[in-house]
Write a protein that holds these residues in place. Structure first.
Motif, mmCIF file in Angstrom:
data_model
loop_
_atom_site.group_PDB
_atom_site.id
_atom_site.type_symbol
_atom_site.label_atom_id
_atom_site.label_comp_id
_atom_site.label_asym_id
_atom_site.label_seq_id
_atom_site.Cartn_x
_atom_site.Cartn_y
_atom_site.Cartn_z
ATOM 1 N N ASN A 1 61.688 -47.002 -97.092
ATOM 2 C CA ASN A 1 62.698 -47.331 -96.082
ATOM 3 C C ASN A 1 62.467 -46.549 -94.787
ATOM 4 N N LEU A 2 62.138 -45.261 -94.906
ATOM 5 C CA LEU A 2 61.882 -44.455 -93.717
ATOM 6 C C LEU A 2 60.679 -44.973 -92.931
ATOM 7 N N PHE A 3 59.617 -45.306 -93.647
ATOM 8 C CA PHE A 3 58.425 -45.794 -92.963
ATOM 9 C C PHE A 3 58.651 -47.175 -92.362
ATOM 10 N N ALA A 4 59.422 -48.018 -93.026
ATOM 11 C CA ALA A 4 59.723 -49.332 -92.464
ATOM 12 C C ALA A 4 60.537 -49.199 -91.176
ATOM 13 N N LYS A 5 61.489 -48.270 -91.154
ATOM 14 C CA LYS A 5 62.275 -48.042 -89.941
ATOM 15 C C LYS A 5 61.406 -47.473 -88.825
ATOM 16 N N LEU A 6 60.478 -46.599 -89.176
ATOM 17 C CA LEU A 6 59.565 -46.050 -88.184
ATOM 18 C C LEU A 6 58.739 -47.157 -87.534
ATOM 19 N N VAL A 7 58.240 -48.066 -88.348
ATOM 20 C CA VAL A 7 57.414 -49.148 -87.829
ATOM 21 C C VAL A 7 58.242 -50.093 -86.955
ATOM 22 N N GLU A 8 59.524 -50.251 -87.281
ATOM 23 C CA GLU A 8 60.401 -51.080 -86.440
ATOM 24 C C GLU A 8 60.582 -50.444 -85.066
ATOM 25 N N MET A 9 60.679 -49.106 -85.030
ATOM 26 C CA MET A 9 60.968 -48.409 -83.781
ATOM 27 C C MET A 9 59.724 -48.133 -82.950
ATOM 28 N N ARG A 10 58.594 -47.932 -83.587
ATOM 29 C CA ARG A 10 57.359 -47.595 -82.885
ATOM 30 C C ARG A 10 56.281 -48.613 -83.209
ATOM 31 N N ASN A 11 55.410 -48.860 -82.268
ATOM 32 C CA ASN A 11 54.290 -49.757 -82.469
ATOM 33 C C ASN A 11 53.178 -48.995 -83.197
ATOM 34 N N ILE A 12 52.653 -49.570 -84.256
ATOM 35 C CA ILE A 12 51.613 -48.905 -85.040
ATOM 36 C C ILE A 12 50.365 -48.678 -84.189
ATOM 37 N N GLU A 13 50.041 -49.625 -83.309
ATOM 38 C CA GLU A 13 48.877 -49.466 -82.435
ATOM 39 C C GLU A 13 49.012 -48.197 -81.591
ATOM 40 N N ASP A 14 50.202 -47.950 -81.056
ATOM 41 C CA ASP A 14 50.422 -46.745 -80.245
ATOM 42 C C ASP A 14 50.255 -45.484 -81.087
ATOM 43 N N LEU A 15 50.753 -45.514 -82.313
ATOM 44 C CA LEU A 15 50.630 -44.353 -83.184
ATOM 45 C C LEU A 15 49.171 -44.072 -83.518
ATOM 46 N N ILE A 16 48.390 -45.124 -83.735
ATOM 47 C CA ILE A 16 46.983 -44.956 -84.066
ATOM 48 C C ILE A 16 46.220 -44.400 -82.865
ATOM 49 N N MET A 17 46.500 -44.917 -81.691
ATOM 50 C CA MET A 17 45.766 -44.502 -80.504
ATOM 51 C C MET A 17 46.130 -43.086 -80.057
ATOM 52 N N ASN A 18 47.291 -42.580 -80.427
ATOM 53 C CA ASN A 18 47.743 -41.263 -79.988
ATOM 54 C C ASN A 18 47.717 -40.236 -81.111
ATOM 55 N N VAL A 19 46.781 -40.382 -82.028
ATOM 56 C CA VAL A 19 46.723 -39.473 -83.168
ATOM 57 C C VAL A 19 46.479 -38.042 -82.726
ATOM 58 N N GLY A 20 45.580 -37.817 -81.793
ATOM 59 C CA GLY A 20 45.245 -36.465 -81.380
ATOM 60 C C GLY A 20 46.085 -35.940 -80.240
ATOM 61 N N ALA A 21 46.992 -36.744 -79.724
ATOM 62 C CA ALA A 21 47.798 -36.310 -78.591
ATOM 63 C C ALA A 21 48.810 -35.278 -79.056
ATOM 64 N N GLY A 22 48.922 -34.215 -78.293
ATOM 65 C CA GLY A 22 49.858 -33.155 -78.637
ATOM 66 C C GLY A 22 51.281 -33.553 -78.302
ATOM 67 N N GLY A 23 52.208 -32.996 -79.004
ATOM 68 C CA GLY A 23 53.602 -33.319 -78.757
ATOM 69 C C GLY A 23 54.250 -32.432 -77.714
ATOM 70 N N GLY A 24 53.717 -31.250 -77.493
ATOM 71 C CA GLY A 24 54.319 -30.316 -76.552
ATOM 72 C C GLY A 24 53.851 -30.561 -75.130
ATOM 73 N N GLY A 25 54.604 -30.024 -74.198
ATOM 74 C CA GLY A 25 54.241 -30.167 -72.804
ATOM 75 C C GLY A 25 53.141 -29.191 -72.422
#
Length: 113
Positions: free
Chosen positions: A44-68
Motif C-alpha cells: 500500500n505504501l509503495f502504491a501510494k508513492l507511485v501515485e504521487m511520484r513518477n517512477i521515471e523521475d525517481l529512476i533518473m534522480n537516484v544519485g541526486a542528494g536531498g540536502g541543499g
C-alpha cells in the motif's frame, strides 16, 4: 533497506517496465510470486508513492542528494562589510597535458575481428 522494501521496489520497477499500472494488489501478487513475505502495509505504501511520484523521475534522480548545497555569501562592494577579511584569491588552474593512450585501432586489431 529491508527485504520487504527491496521486494516492493523491484515489484514496482517490474510493473512499470512492463507498462502495467502499479497497484497495491499487483505489488502484493508479484511479491508473493517471488516467495517473499512482507507485511500488508508495504504494498500500500509503495502504491501510494507511485501515485504521487513518477517512477521515471525517481529512476533518473537516484544519485541526486536531498540536502541543499552550501551557499556562498559575497561581500557588498564599497566597504559595506565593515571589518570583513578580504576574499581569498582564486588559484589559477594549470592544465597538464596527458599522454594519449593508444587505441585498439592503432594496434591493428579490435574487439570484433
Amino acid at each position: 533497506m529491508s527485504v520487504a522494501e527491496q521486494a516492493c521496489t523491484y515489484a514496482c520497477l517490474i510493473l512499470h517496465d512492463d507498462g502495467i499500472p502499479v497497484t497495491a494488489e499487483k505489488i502484493a501478487k508479484l511479491v508473493k510470486a517471488a516467495n517473499v513475505s512482507v507485511e500488508s502495509y508495504w504494498p500500500n505504501l509503495f502504491a501510494k508513492l507511485v501515485e504521487m511520484r513518477n517512477i521515471e523521475d525517481l529512476i533518473m534522480n537516484v544519485g541526486a542528494g536531498g540536502g541543499g548545497a552550501p551557499v556562498a555569501v559575497a561581500a557588498a562592494p564599497g566597504g559595506g562589510a565593515g571589518g570583513a577579511a578580504p576574499a581569498p584569491e582564486e588559484k589559477k588552474e594549470e592544465k597538464k597535458e596527458e599522454p594519449k593512450e593508444e587505441s585498439d585501432d592503432d594496434m591493428g586489431f579490435s574487439l570484433f575481428d
